[in-house]
Write a protein that holds these residues in place. Structure first.
Motif, mmCIF file in Angstrom:
data_model
loop_
_atom_site.group_PDB
_atom_site.id
_atom_site.type_symbol
_atom_site.label_atom_id
_atom_site.label_comp_id
_atom_site.label_asym_id
_atom_site.label_seq_id
_atom_site.Cartn_x
_atom_site.Cartn_y
_atom_site.Cartn_z
ATOM 1 N N ASN A 109 51.258 50.484 35.379
ATOM 2 C CA ASN A 109 50.408 51.667 35.447
ATOM 3 C C ASN A 109 49.124 51.401 34.672
ATOM 4 O O ASN A 109 49.155 50.738 33.636
ATOM 5 C CB ASN A 109 51.123 52.883 34.841
ATOM 6 C CG ASN A 109 52.388 53.207 35.584
ATOM 7 O OD1 ASN A 109 53.444 52.664 35.296
ATOM 8 N ND2 ASN A 109 52.288 54.071 36.570
ATOM 9 N N LYS A 110 48.032 51.964 35.164
ATOM 10 C CA LYS A 110 46.759 51.846 34.459
ATOM 11 C C LYS A 110 46.836 52.660 33.166
ATOM 12 O O LYS A 110 47.432 53.739 33.133
ATOM 13 C CB LYS A 110 45.617 52.372 35.330
ATOM 14 C CG LYS A 110 45.307 51.495 36.519
ATOM 15 C CD LYS A 110 44.096 52.038 37.248
ATOM 16 C CE LYS A 110 43.721 51.151 38.407
ATOM 17 N NZ LYS A 110 42.521 51.655 39.091
ATOM 18 N N GLU A 111 46.228 52.133 32.098
ATOM 19 C CA GLU A 111 46.273 52.807 30.799
ATOM 20 C C GLU A 111 45.602 54.176 30.832
ATOM 21 O O GLU A 111 46.160 55.153 30.352
ATOM 22 C CB GLU A 111 45.598 51.949 29.722
ATOM 23 C CG GLU A 111 46.449 50.823 29.221
ATOM 24 C CD GLU A 111 45.784 50.069 28.081
ATOM 25 O OE1 GLU A 111 44.549 50.164 27.911
ATOM 26 O OE2 GLU A 111 46.510 49.377 27.350
ATOM 27 N N LYS A 112 44.402 54.260 31.391
ATOM 28 C CA LYS A 112 43.628 55.499 31.331
ATOM 29 C C LYS A 112 44.139 56.577 32.276
ATOM 30 O O LYS A 112 44.248 57.732 31.916
ATOM 31 C CB LYS A 112 42.154 55.215 31.609
ATOM 32 C CG LYS A 112 41.489 54.404 30.520
ATOM 33 C CD LYS A 112 40.020 54.217 30.791
ATOM 34 C CE LYS A 112 39.402 53.375 29.679
ATOM 35 N NZ LYS A 112 37.987 53.148 29.917
ATOM 36 N N THR A 113 44.464 56.195 33.521
ATOM 37 C CA THR A 113 44.815 57.198 34.533
ATOM 38 C C THR A 113 46.312 57.304 34.796
ATOM 39 O O THR A 113 46.774 58.280 35.364
ATOM 40 C CB THR A 113 44.116 56.871 35.864
ATOM 41 O OG1 THR A 113 44.628 55.623 36.354
ATOM 42 C CG2 THR A 113 42.608 56.800 35.693
ATOM 43 N N GLU A 165 49.654 53.977 39.528
ATOM 44 C CA GLU A 165 50.520 52.826 39.767
ATOM 45 C C GLU A 165 49.711 51.667 40.335
ATOM 46 O O GLU A 165 48.840 51.867 41.183
ATOM 47 C CB GLU A 165 51.647 53.187 40.730
ATOM 48 C CG GLU A 165 52.630 54.167 40.134
ATOM 49 C CD GLU A 165 53.780 54.477 41.069
ATOM 50 O OE1 GLU A 165 53.841 53.914 42.176
ATOM 51 O OE2 GLU A 165 54.623 55.299 40.680
ATOM 52 N N ILE A 166 50.001 50.451 39.857
ATOM 53 C CA ILE A 166 49.354 49.254 40.388
ATOM 54 C C ILE A 166 50.413 48.189 40.652
ATOM 55 O O ILE A 166 51.505 48.220 40.069
ATOM 56 C CB ILE A 166 48.274 48.689 39.433
ATOM 57 C CG1 ILE A 166 48.869 48.324 38.071
ATOM 58 C CG2 ILE A 166 47.116 49.652 39.298
ATOM 59 C CD1 ILE A 166 47.911 47.563 37.180
#
Length: 102
Positions: free
Chosen positions: A71-75, A78-79
């Motif tokens: 997961n992206k830190e800011k938002t 899912e990646i």
């Protein structure tokens, strides 16, 4: 050769979900190229299909877990990261594909 030539129908129960306990008991699908008939055998039966002068080439490459999820830190979105090849072992630098990517 086109990728579509590899399409064939099979039932989902024919797909191995776990490796065979004894590796020589793994399932083997045999396609008769002359008549298109498909047979279901076990790997140890493969020797029956060799003739004098035939050559068996083994691939001893190893598979590694190349697909990572996070997961992206800011938002928190899912990646997925797909590792393609290692560029530098000391720096732990990889060539990757990221989805979604901009």
């Amino acid at each position: 050769m086109k990728l579509s030539q590899y399409n064939y129908s099979f039932s989902a129960d024919m797909l191995a979900k776990y490796p065979a306990e004894n590796r020589d008991e793994a399932r083997l699908m045999v396609l008769n190229r002359k008549n298109g008939k498909i047979e279901h055998k076990v790997f140890k039966d493969m020797i029956d299909y060799f003739k004098a002068g035939d050559v068996l080439v083994l691939n001893d490459t190893k598979v590694f877990p190349a697909r990572l999820y996070g997961n992206k830190e800011k938002t928190g979105a899912e990646i997925e990261i797909f590792l393609l090849r290692e560029l530098n072992r000391e720096l732990r630098l990889w060539d990757v594909l990221v989805d979604p990517a901009r």
